[in-house]
Design a protein around this motif. Structure first.
Motif, PDB file in Angstrom:
ATOM      1  N   LEU A  18       0.903  -1.280  -0.016  1.00 17.08           N
ATOM      2  CA  LEU A  18      -0.033  -0.060  -0.041  1.00 17.08           C
ATOM      3  C   LEU A  18       0.867   1.291  -0.045  1.00 17.08           C
ATOM      4  O   LEU A  18       1.770   1.312   0.881  1.00 17.08           O
ATOM      5  CB  LEU A  18      -0.869  -0.016   1.179  1.00 17.08           C
ATOM      6  N   MET A  19       0.556   2.107  -0.833  1.00 20.45           N
ATOM      7  CA  MET A  19       1.491   3.379  -0.957  1.00 20.45           C
ATOM      8  C   MET A  19       0.892   4.521  -0.138  1.00 20.45           C
ATOM      9  O   MET A  19      -0.288   4.917   0.185  1.00 20.45           O
ATOM     10  CB  MET A  19       1.271   3.931  -2.448  1.00 20.45           C
ATOM     11  N   LEU A  20       1.916   4.707   0.756  1.00 21.45           N
ATOM     12  CA  LEU A  20       1.642   5.767   1.885  1.00 21.45           C
ATOM     13  C   LEU A  20       2.142   7.234   1.559  1.00 21.45           C
ATOM     14  O   LEU A  20       2.942   7.329   0.735  1.00 21.45           O
ATOM     15  CB  LEU A  20       2.435   5.054   3.380  1.00 21.45           C
ATOM     16  N   PRO A  21       1.455   8.143   2.218  1.00 18.76           N
ATOM     17  CA  PRO A  21       1.752   9.713   2.114  1.00 18.76           C
ATOM     18  C   PRO A  21       3.484   9.821   2.218  1.00 18.76           C
ATOM     19  O   PRO A  21       3.837  10.576   1.671  1.00 18.76           O
ATOM     20  CB  PRO A  21       1.111  10.249   3.331  1.00 18.76           C
ATOM     21  N   SER A  22       4.147   8.978   3.133  1.00 26.48           N
ATOM     22  CA  SER A  22       5.580   9.213   3.326  1.00 26.48           C
ATOM     23  C   SER A  22       6.276   8.667   2.002  1.00 26.48           C
ATOM     24  O   SER A  22       7.434   8.971   2.023  1.00 26.48           O
ATOM     25  CB  SER A  22       6.032   8.266   4.536  1.00 26.48           C
ATOM     26  N   VAL A  60      20.389  -1.764 -14.504  1.00 30.77           N
ATOM     27  CA  VAL A  60      19.036  -1.741 -14.847  1.00 30.77           C
ATOM     28  C   VAL A  60      18.915  -0.940 -16.253  1.00 30.77           C
ATOM     29  O   VAL A  60      19.319  -0.223 -16.559  1.00 30.77           O
ATOM     30  CB  VAL A  60      18.416  -0.815 -13.646  1.00 30.77           C
ATOM     31  N   ASP A  61      18.161  -1.581 -16.804  1.00 27.17           N
ATOM     32  CA  ASP A  61      17.788  -1.415 -18.237  1.00 27.17           C
ATOM     33  C   ASP A  61      16.259  -1.057 -18.381  1.00 27.17           C
ATOM     34  O   ASP A  61      15.514  -1.658 -17.954  1.00 27.17           O
ATOM     35  CB  ASP A  61      18.052  -2.627 -19.135  1.00 27.17           C
ATOM     36  N   THR A  62      15.900   0.223 -19.115  1.00 26.45           N
ATOM     37  CA  THR A  62      14.641   0.457 -19.480  1.00 26.45           C
ATOM     38  C   THR A  62      13.725   0.581 -18.132  1.00 26.45           C
ATOM     39  O   THR A  62      12.660  -0.297 -17.951  1.00 26.45           O
ATOM     40  CB  THR A  62      14.226  -0.585 -20.259  1.00 26.45           C
ATOM     41  N   VAL A  63      13.780   1.938 -17.634  1.00 29.33           N
ATOM     42  CA  VAL A  63      12.808   2.223 -16.647  1.00 29.33           C
ATOM     43  C   VAL A  63      11.986   3.065 -16.872  1.00 29.33           C
ATOM     44  O   VAL A  63      12.594   4.486 -17.108  1.00 29.33           O
ATOM     45  CB  VAL A  63      13.291   2.531 -15.100  1.00 29.33           C
ATOM     46  N   ASP A  64      10.860   2.958 -17.684  1.00 25.83           N
ATOM     47  CA  ASP A  64       9.785   4.029 -18.141  1.00 25.83           C
ATOM     48  C   ASP A  64       8.863   4.016 -17.330  1.00 25.83           C
ATOM     49  O   ASP A  64       8.116   3.338 -17.211  1.00 25.83           O
ATOM     50  CB  ASP A  64       9.441   3.598 -19.388  1.00 25.83           C
ATOM     51  N   PHE A  65       8.523   5.264 -16.742  1.00 25.83           N
ATOM     52  CA  PHE A  65       7.408   5.295 -15.786  1.00 25.83           C
ATOM     53  C   PHE A  65       6.316   5.906 -16.632  1.00 25.83           C
ATOM     54  O   PHE A  65       6.171   6.881 -17.164  1.00 25.83           O
ATOM     55  CB  PHE A  65       7.576   6.685 -14.824  1.00 25.83           C
ATOM     56  N   LEU A  66       5.321   4.838 -16.895  1.00 29.97           N
ATOM     57  CA  LEU A  66       4.298   5.035 -17.752  1.00 29.97           C
ATOM     58  C   LEU A  66       3.009   5.805 -17.064  1.00 29.97           C
ATOM     59  O   LEU A  66       2.367   6.588 -17.916  1.00 29.97           O
ATOM     60  CB  LEU A  66       3.596   3.783 -18.308  1.00 29.97           C
ATOM     61  N   ASN A  67       2.769   5.621 -15.875  1.00 32.46           N
ATOM     62  CA  ASN A  67       1.615   5.989 -15.263  1.00 32.46           C
ATOM     63  C   ASN A  67       2.044   6.483 -13.757  1.00 32.46           C
ATOM     64  O   ASN A  67       2.723   5.684 -13.258  1.00 32.46           O
ATOM     65  CB  ASN A  67       0.120   5.068 -15.174  1.00 32.46           C
ATOM     66  N   PRO A  68       1.491   7.603 -13.167  1.00 30.43           N
ATOM     67  CA  PRO A  68       2.042   7.865 -11.750  1.00 30.43           C
ATOM     68  C   PRO A  68       1.255   6.987 -11.078  1.00 30.43           C
ATOM     69  O   PRO A  68      -0.041   6.517 -11.208  1.00 30.43           O
ATOM     70  CB  PRO A  68       1.449   9.436 -11.784  1.00 30.43           C
ATOM     71  N   ILE A  69       1.821   6.861  -9.992  1.00 34.83           N
ATOM     72  CA  ILE A  69       1.258   6.185  -8.676  1.00 34.83           C
ATOM     73  C   ILE A  69       0.686   6.906  -7.646  1.00 34.83           C
ATOM     74  O   ILE A  69       1.368   7.924  -6.991  1.00 34.83           O
ATOM     75  CB  ILE A  69       2.072   5.028  -8.096  1.00 34.83           C
ATOM     76  N   GLU A  70      -0.579   6.840  -6.992  1.00 37.18           N
ATOM     77  CA  GLU A  70      -1.156   7.680  -6.173  1.00 37.18           C
ATOM     78  C   GLU A  70      -1.142   7.159  -4.897  1.00 37.18           C
ATOM     79  O   GLU A  70      -1.052   5.936  -4.668  1.00 37.18           O
ATOM     80  CB  GLU A  70      -2.648   7.923  -6.646  1.00 37.18           C
ATOM     81  N   VAL A  71      -1.067   8.226  -3.791  1.00 39.00           N
ATOM     82  CA  VAL A  71      -1.036   7.636  -2.414  1.00 39.00           C
ATOM     83  C   VAL A  71      -2.580   6.803  -2.151  1.00 39.00           C
ATOM     84  O   VAL A  71      -3.379   7.403  -2.686  1.00 39.00           O
ATOM     85  CB  VAL A  71      -1.040   8.801  -1.533  1.00 39.00           C
ATOM     86  N   GLY A  72      -2.327   5.887  -1.393  1.00 38.82           N
ATOM     87  CA  GLY A  72      -3.537   4.956  -1.061  1.00 38.82           C
ATOM     88  C   GLY A  72      -3.865   3.795  -2.052  1.00 38.82           C
ATOM     89  O   GLY A  72      -4.464   3.096  -2.016  1.00 38.82           O
ATOM     90  N   GLU A  73      -2.880   3.745  -3.351  1.00 33.57           N
ATOM     91  CA  GLU A  73      -3.142   2.737  -4.024  1.00 33.57           C
ATOM     92  C   GLU A  73      -2.386   1.275  -3.734  1.00 33.57           C
ATOM     93  O   GLU A  73      -1.268   1.814  -2.920  1.00 33.57           O
ATOM     94  CB  GLU A  73      -2.601   3.302  -5.533  1.00 33.57           C
TER      95      GLU A  73
END
Length: 183
Positions: A18-22, A60-73
């Motif tokens: 779980l993604m936290l505000p921190s 590490v090869d090819t790290v493309d951030f495709l979509n942001p991740i929200e707090v609470g996801e």
């Protein structure tokens, strides 16, 4: 050298957190560095599971951030060994986020970590071979070979003793670059 082989399915590791505000950056999205840290952890676990020994991250090869991740996801990472060499393994990682309220899932990124098996003295050690059992596993293995070949070719082309920038100036004409050669 070991002649032992393991199936790809036996290397799979999945983690969810779980993604936290921190974990958020200044714009309120989950910090990319935090996600990279989790990816490195799952790559280590996956490679160590396959090799049966301690592993280190070589690249590490090819790290493309495709979509942001929200707090609470809820972030889920799935890793498997896609390729093995003599002492190295390429671990493929898929990162997805899920909105817990709506159930919507986003593919956030896929990446490839090259991990090297080490013994207690820090020397590289052989790893088991990989048993591929379907088209997807064969495709992943072949794609890893192609990425390695392209990396070697790029290194040979640009890091060799015969490299001269003049050979490439024409390619830079339509780029956002200003060339001011000294001398």
């Amino acid at each position: 050298m070991t002649n032992k082989f393991k199936k790809v399915e036996d290397t799979i590791i999945t983690i969810s957190e779980l993604m936290l505000p921190s974990h958020a950056n200044f714009s309120g999205k989950i910090h990319g560095g935090y996600i990279l840290n989790l990816m490195d952890q799952i790559a280590f676990a996956c490679a160590s599971k396959h090799s049966g020994t301690y592993c280190v991250t070589a690249s590490v090869d090819t790290v493309d951030f495709l979509n942001p991740i929200e707090v609470g996801e809820l972030v889920t990472m799935k890793a498997s060994v896609n390729y093995v060499g003599r002492t190295s393994m390429v671990v493929g990682i898929r990162v997805e986020s899920q909105n817990i309220q709506t159930g919507k899932i986003n593919h956030c990124n896929s990446s490839y970590f090259t991990m090297v098996a080490k013994n207690e003295g820090g020397k590289s050690v052989p790893v088991p071979g990989l048993i591929v059992t379907n088209d997807l596993e064969i495709r992943r293995f072949l794609k890893a070979i192609k990425r390695l070949e392209m990396k070697r070719k790029r290194t040979d082309e640009f890091d060799g003793d015969d490299f001269t920038p003049e050979m490439y100036l024409k390619e830079l004409e339509n780029q956002n670059v200003k060339i001011e050669l000294n001398g």
